[in-house]
Scaffold this active site. Structure first.
Site, PDB file in Angstrom:
ATOM      1  N   LEU A 144      -8.194  10.595  21.212  1.00 53.71           N
ATOM      2  CA  LEU A 144      -7.169   9.984  22.045  1.00 53.71           C
ATOM      3  C   LEU A 144      -7.074  10.660  23.401  1.00 53.71           C
ATOM      4  CD1 LEU A 144      -4.339   9.502  19.398  1.00 53.71           C
ATOM      5  CD2 LEU A 144      -5.856   7.747  20.327  1.00 53.71           C
ATOM      6  N   GLY A 145      -7.444  11.936  23.476  1.00 50.77           N
ATOM      7  CA  GLY A 145      -7.351  12.639  24.744  1.00 50.77           C
ATOM      8  C   GLY A 145      -7.455  14.131  24.524  1.00 50.77           C
ATOM      9  N   GLY A 154      -5.488  21.662  23.590  1.00 50.86           N
ATOM     10  CA  GLY A 154      -6.532  21.224  22.677  1.00 50.86           C
ATOM     11  C   GLY A 154      -6.771  19.733  22.771  1.00 50.86           C
ATOM     12  N   LYS A 176      -3.332  16.800  16.572  1.00 45.45           N
ATOM     13  CA  LYS A 176      -3.634  17.722  17.673  1.00 45.45           C
ATOM     14  C   LYS A 176      -4.330  18.948  17.095  1.00 45.45           C
ATOM     15  CE  LYS A 176      -0.812  18.252  21.139  1.00 45.45           C
ATOM     16  NZ  LYS A 176      -1.650  17.925  22.311  1.00 45.45           N
ATOM     17  N   ASP A 193       7.863  20.777  28.987  1.00 47.72           N
ATOM     18  CA  ASP A 193       6.745  20.129  29.681  1.00 47.72           C
ATOM     19  C   ASP A 193       6.943  18.618  29.735  1.00 47.72           C
ATOM     20  OD1 ASP A 193       4.346  20.053  31.077  1.00 47.72           O
ATOM     21  OD2 ASP A 193       3.141  19.818  29.259  1.00 47.72           O
TER      22      ASP A 193
END
Length: 694
Positions: free
Chosen positions: A21-22, A27, A43, A137
């Site tokens: 996904l990205g 990570g 993740k 964030d």
């Protein structure tokens, strides 16, 4: 979404990876299939962080806190292994673009979208802060644009990398343009820091640029400390004033989340909450949802949903299941706590033992139930009609519907559940990790409102991954779809268990007129003599509905596609079922011969993206069809037939926006609107709403 490369792992923990996904500073993120067949975002942290002791300690602490965050605007963290060689965590997968992607592709959001964005992000922060976390964030790349509202991701994880190799080598974690002044100065952060970042993210949504204008990181930080944000991109009025307060340099001058929500009362909102996104973004979500639907079909789940729990589902109030390793947990004020003395899952069956009451942490409970109906995909009345179960993959809650309150939840919830009309429940746990978490099927019984465990059917072999349970009406047999492990490659079969003896008595291979690889929506007929299931080819397309002899495994009949197909067996006549075919046509058929007994006609909803949930009334005299469409911004109206005459009783004038289940005496009808987060109770006669629970 990107295909896996040769360097990517194929599994993380029990989850099978499907695509990337990205990636970010911490990570990579993967799309994965859980053991229960659902999709998840996993993740996996970077190798250098994985070998940093400070990071591992912080990551473990932050993940533990993140698992307590519950709310409709925060995807749940439901699995993690912070002690693994490479630590990881898994969250609910939300098929939606990020705010950053949407603005990049289609430009800024319209002004009417901004109040919904502020409200959703504020409620998300409220849930994060109540769990003892700060996001640290919040930025456009960490906001997903769902039709239900914004979804805030990666909460709390920024703190895990503070002081690690990532920051010691001069790299920054996060985006400087959305950082608060106190964070830049290295002072103590507070929830007010997240409020500052929230307002900056909203200004980006309104303009397509960072709140203090585009600049290199060093200049961005200086502008945040001494410059003014570009508030002119928001129409003058109460929303602009609110954002200005949120962007105050001093954290003590910013409103908290409660004050923001209070201030939003003066800000005009869209008339329809589901229409908060512009059409172009909604189209992007639709494409991602269709891709997700393809992945779900690959896991054996169709867009069409059967009423997984038909009328008369088992019920219990506040109980703790012994020997099974999970508990019904009471909400505060719902009863006196009892000792939590459940045996571990590895202790084996506990027969005939009834349960005590469990307790829940109030803060956790309130958030858990806030998101309950967003997680549920099935609904059913208890045998006495006084309680309603809302269930889903890894979710099970109990409602006192007359009081309008959730009274208990099953924690941890089974992978999937099936309940017969006499109050017996087959709860499948497809854990497959170690002897204490073996794949197993637990049989429980509702006796006068108390849940009693009758037996546990344990798979000795790891990796069988049972799912899609079907329980016979007399509770003596349960069937599941499972992995066949006696082959070099995995093949799926149907296993039938005899409950009284605890033995697996039949294995049904998936052979037939076509090449089948999976079965879902498995059900016994009313007399338990036949099994019915929807079959697929390579998990990608529905081929038809198959009928097997439940004693021998022989073929009885095959209803061939094409089209999205589904079915529901008649509750009293074992030879009859309602069949959906060609996406929108319904007929009553004879299971043994395939003969059409009555052609009921087309479903009123003609949206190709809609899914349908079927349920007979308890006496079999009515057939209800609920309509589910996550993209439809209007009320979804179902269809009701008289099964004896074929007459359309209601069409386009009764609210049936999802799975339906009738009261045992057909006095009421329960309807789950998971998109709106509501549980509805309708009058069984005129089908008007008599109770509505959020």
């Amino acid at each position: 979404m990107y295909p896996l490369t040769p360097d990517d792992p194929r599994t993380v923990g029990p989850h099978r990876l499907l695509a990337r996904l990205g990636a970010g500073g911490m990570g990579k993120v993967y799309l994965a299939r859980t053991p229960g067949g659902d999709l998840a975002a996993v993740k996996l942290v970077k190798d250098d962080l994985a070998h940093d002791p400070e990071f591992r300690a912080r990551f473990a602490r932050e993940v533990r806190a993140a698992r307590r965050v519950r709310g409709p605007f925060t995807p749940a963290v439901f699995d993690a292994d912070t002690d693994a060689e490479v630590p990881w965590m898994a969250t609910e997968y939300v098929p939606a673009p990020t705010l950053k992607e949407a603005v990049r592709e289609h430009g800024p959001l319209p002004s009417e979208s901004l109040p919904v964005l502020v409200s959703g992000l504020t409620r998300a922060l409220e849930a994060v802060h109540e769990a003892g976390l700060m996001h640290r964030d919040l930025k456009p790349g960490n906001v997903l644009l769902s039709p239900h509202g914004p979804q805030l991701i990666d909460f709390g994880l920024a703190r895990a990398v503070e002081g690690t190799v990532l920051t010691r080598t001069g790299q920054t974690f996060g985006t400087p343009a959305y950082t608060s002044p106190e964070q830049i100065k290295g002072r103590d952060m507070s929830p007010a820091s997240d409020v500052f970042s929230l307002a900056g993210t909203v200004l980006f949504a309104a303009s397509g640029e960072p709140p203090f204008g585009p600049a290199l990181p060093k200049e961005s930080l200086q502008r945040i400390l001494s410059g003014s944000p570009n508030l002119s991109v928001v129409t003058e009025g109460p929303l602009r004033d609110l954002l200005a307060r949120c962007l105050a340099k001093g954290p003590e001058h910013r409103p908290n989340t409660s004050a923001i929500l209070d201030a939003l009362a003066d800000v005009p909102m869209p008339q329809t909450a589901h229409a908060w996104l512009p059409d172009e973004v909604t189209d992007d979500v639709r494409r991602l949802r269709k891709r997700q639907a393809g992945e779900r079909t690959h896991t054996g789940r169709a867009r069409w949903r059967r009423p997984a729990l038909i009328a008369g589902a088992a019920a219990a109030a506040l109980v703790l299941v012994v020997g099974g390793g999970y508990a019904f947990t009471a909400l505060p004020g719902s009863g006196e706590p009892a000792d939590d003395t459940a045996n571990s899952p590895g202790d084996g069956p506990a027969t005939g033992e009834s349960a005590g009451e469990g307790t829940a942490d109030p803060a956790f409970a309130s958030e858990e139930y806030q998101r309950s109906l967003w997680s549920a995909d099935g609904v059913a009345f208890s045998p006495d009609g006084e309680r309603i179960y809302a269930t889903g993959s890894l979710y099970f809650s109990v409602w006192d519907w007359r009081a309008g309150e959730i009274t208990a939840f099953l924690d941890p919830s089974p992978s999937e559940t099936d309940i017969n009309t006499h109050g017996t429940m087959a709860a499948v746990h497809a854990d497959g990790v170690g002897p204490a978490h073996q794949d197993r099927i637990e049989l429980l019984r509702d006796i006068d409102g108390t849940l009693t465990q009758e037996t546990v059917l344990v798979y000795e072999e790891q990796g069988t991954n049972p799912r899609n349970p079907a329980l016979s009406s007399d509770g003596t047999r349960v069937a599941v779809v499972a992995n066949e492990l006696d082959r070099d490659d995995i093949e799926h079969v149907i296993h039938v268990w005899d409950v009284p003896t605890g033995e697996r008595v039949l294995t049904i291979p998936l052979l037939g007129p076509d090449t089948f690889t999976y079965v879902f929506d498995l059900e016994f007929t009313a007399d338990g003599e036949m099994l019915v299931g929807t079959v697929s080819d390579d998990f990608e397309r529905v081929l038809g509905v198959a009928v097997w002899d439940a004693d021998t495994g022989d073929w009885v009949h095959y209803f061939e596609g094409p089209g999205n197909m589904g079915f529901v067996p008649h509750p009293t006549d074992p030879s009859v079922m309602a069949l959906l075919e060609n996406t929108d046509r319904v007929r009553l058929v004879d299971l043994g011969t395939g003969t059409t007994l009555r052609d009921l006609g087309r479903i009123g909803e003609d949206d190709p993206d809609a899914g349908f949930s079927f349920a007979f009334s308890s006496d079999g005299e009515r057939l209800y069809v609920g309509v589910e469409d996550p993209y439809d911004v209007t009320d979804l109206l179902g269809t009701v037939w008289d099964t004896g005459t074929g007459e359309v009783l209601r069409d386009g004038d009764v609210l049936l926006p999802g799975p339906v289940s009738p009261h045992p005496r057909d006095e009421f009808l329960a309807v789950l609107d998971s998109d709106a987060g509501q549980l509805l109770v309708l009058d069984g006669g005129n089908l008007t709403v008599v109770d509505e629970m959020d």
